[in-house]
Design an enzyme around this catalytic site. Structure first.
Site, PDB file in Angstrom:
ATOM      1  N   MET A   4       0.838  -1.204   0.000  1.00  0.00           N
ATOM      2  CA  MET A   4       0.000   0.000   0.000  1.00  0.00           C
ATOM      3  C   MET A   4       0.874   1.256   0.000  1.00  0.00           C
ATOM      4  O   MET A   4       0.392   2.353   0.303  1.00  0.00           O
ATOM      5  CB  MET A   4      -0.926   0.009   1.210  1.00  0.00           C
ATOM      6  CG  MET A   4      -1.882  -1.187   1.193  1.00  0.00           C
ATOM      7  SD  MET A   4      -3.431  -0.880   2.031  1.00  0.00           S
ATOM      8  CE  MET A   4      -2.855  -0.460   3.650  1.00  0.00           C
ATOM      9  N   HIS A  48       9.376  -2.873   3.321  1.00  0.00           N
ATOM     10  CA  HIS A  48       8.932  -3.075   1.927  1.00  0.00           C
ATOM     11  C   HIS A  48      10.133  -3.352   1.022  1.00  0.00           C
ATOM     12  O   HIS A  48      10.096  -4.240   0.172  1.00  0.00           O
ATOM     13  CB  HIS A  48       8.224  -1.817   1.403  1.00  0.00           C
ATOM     14  CG  HIS A  48       6.969  -1.452   2.127  1.00  0.00           C
ATOM     15  ND1 HIS A  48       6.885  -0.360   2.954  1.00  0.00           N
ATOM     16  CD2 HIS A  48       5.740  -2.013   2.137  1.00  0.00           C
ATOM     17  CE1 HIS A  48       5.661  -0.256   3.439  1.00  0.00           C
ATOM     18  NE2 HIS A  48       4.944  -1.250   2.965  1.00  0.00           N
TER      19      HIS A  48
END
Ligand code: AMP
Length: 287
Positions: free
Chosen positions: A27, A34
């Site tokens: 997201m 990430h």
């Protein structure tokens, strides 16, 4: 790295890729957590596809969809540096052209406990978007973070039940130097909450030392974790649970692999964290 905004353009681009495709659904608001997934996906595949989509159907009506942090310029830079080949950034109308979809993926059992209690419908939204993204990208492997332990179990079950031809690779939780698990939501914390938030990883470490010292009663471990968090923070505890790593059912004794998961609410943000206790046959504990 190519930034692609439509399903059609993504499919066209992917049709010319030779070799394995690794996929990282996100997201956005990228941090090292990430990026660690992206680096691993790039290392193990010819092509690393990262999706960046703030999925409205996984947010409850009183949750932070509108204020969820967004920074496309920075995300583009970080994804490129981490080795992504494609950053797929569809808008909401591209993914849900008729508004909320009529088809959802609902799982039984694994979505009921832990975060499912305070976030009804959340995992239905997660499972539905991941199923859609898997159909769009058709990767060989998908990379997920252990940080979201319940999400990993939910997606594993969905992939097994619906025969998605994808391998799931779970990557370790990346932490700040003081132990706080990295999260896009950490930026909501006030300086004082940020300082207190180190209690979460400290409490999970305490659980490891209790088990190493021979404690196997889950209730006693949960009580100690809660006490440490309540003593050291102003947060309220949503849950602290010891559950089986495979089906998330509560366990009374620490034997076999056990997930200790917790969620707390600070006034500014809700945080989750977890650890897995591996209990091998010779009773040695490893992290
Ligand atoms: P999100 O953007 O929060 O939906 O997360 C996208 C992916 O990154 C999910 O698979 C997360 O579990 C993973 N992730 C988020 N935070 C971390 C972290 N601190 N360490 C490792 N993976 C993470």
């Amino acid at each position: 790295m190519k930034v692609i905004r439509t399903v059609r353009a993504l499919r066209k681009h992917l049709s010319s890729v030779k070799g394995f495709v690794g996929f990282v659904p996100t997201m956005g608001c990228f941090h090292e957590g990430h990026c660690s997934l992206m680096r691993r996906a790039k290392k193990e595949n010819a092509c690393c596809v990262v999706s960046l989509f703030v999925n409205p159907i996984q947010f409850g009506p009183s949750e932070d969809l509108a204020r969820y942090p967004r920074d496309l310029a920075n995300d583009t830079r970080r994804a490129r540096t981490a080795g992504a080949d494609i950053l797929f950034v569809p808008d909401v109308a591209e993914i849900y052209p008729s508004g909320e979809p009529l088809t959802f993926i609902d799982l039984k059992g694994v979505t009921d406990g832990l975060c499912g209690v305070s976030r009804p419908g959340h995992f239905r939204g997660v499972a539905t978007i991941v199923a859609k993204l898997l159909n769009i990208v058709q990767p060989h492997s998908m990379y997920l973070g252990q940080k979201d332990a319940q999400q990993v179990v939910v997606i594993r079950k969905m992939v097994d039940d619906l025969n998605f031809p994808v391998k799931i690779i779970v990557c370790p939780t990346v932490r700040e130097p003081d132990g706080l698990a990295m999260s896009s939501r950490n930026m909501y914390l006030s300086p004082s909450e940020r300082a207190q938030a180190t209690a979460l990883s400290k409490a999970l470490k305490l659980a490891h030392s209790m088990v190493s010292a021979g404690e196997s009663d889950a209730t006693k471990i949960i009580i100690k974790i809660k006490k440490l968090i309540l003593d050291e923070t102003s947060a309220s505890i949503e849950y602290v649970s010891c559950v089986s790593t495979s089906d998330l059912r509560a366990v009374r004794r620490i034997s076999g692999d056990v997930l200790i998961a917790l969620a707390v609410r600070f006034p500014s943000a809700r945080l989750i964290d977890n650890t897995v206790i591996k209990f091998s046959d010779d009773k040695k504990i490893s992290r």
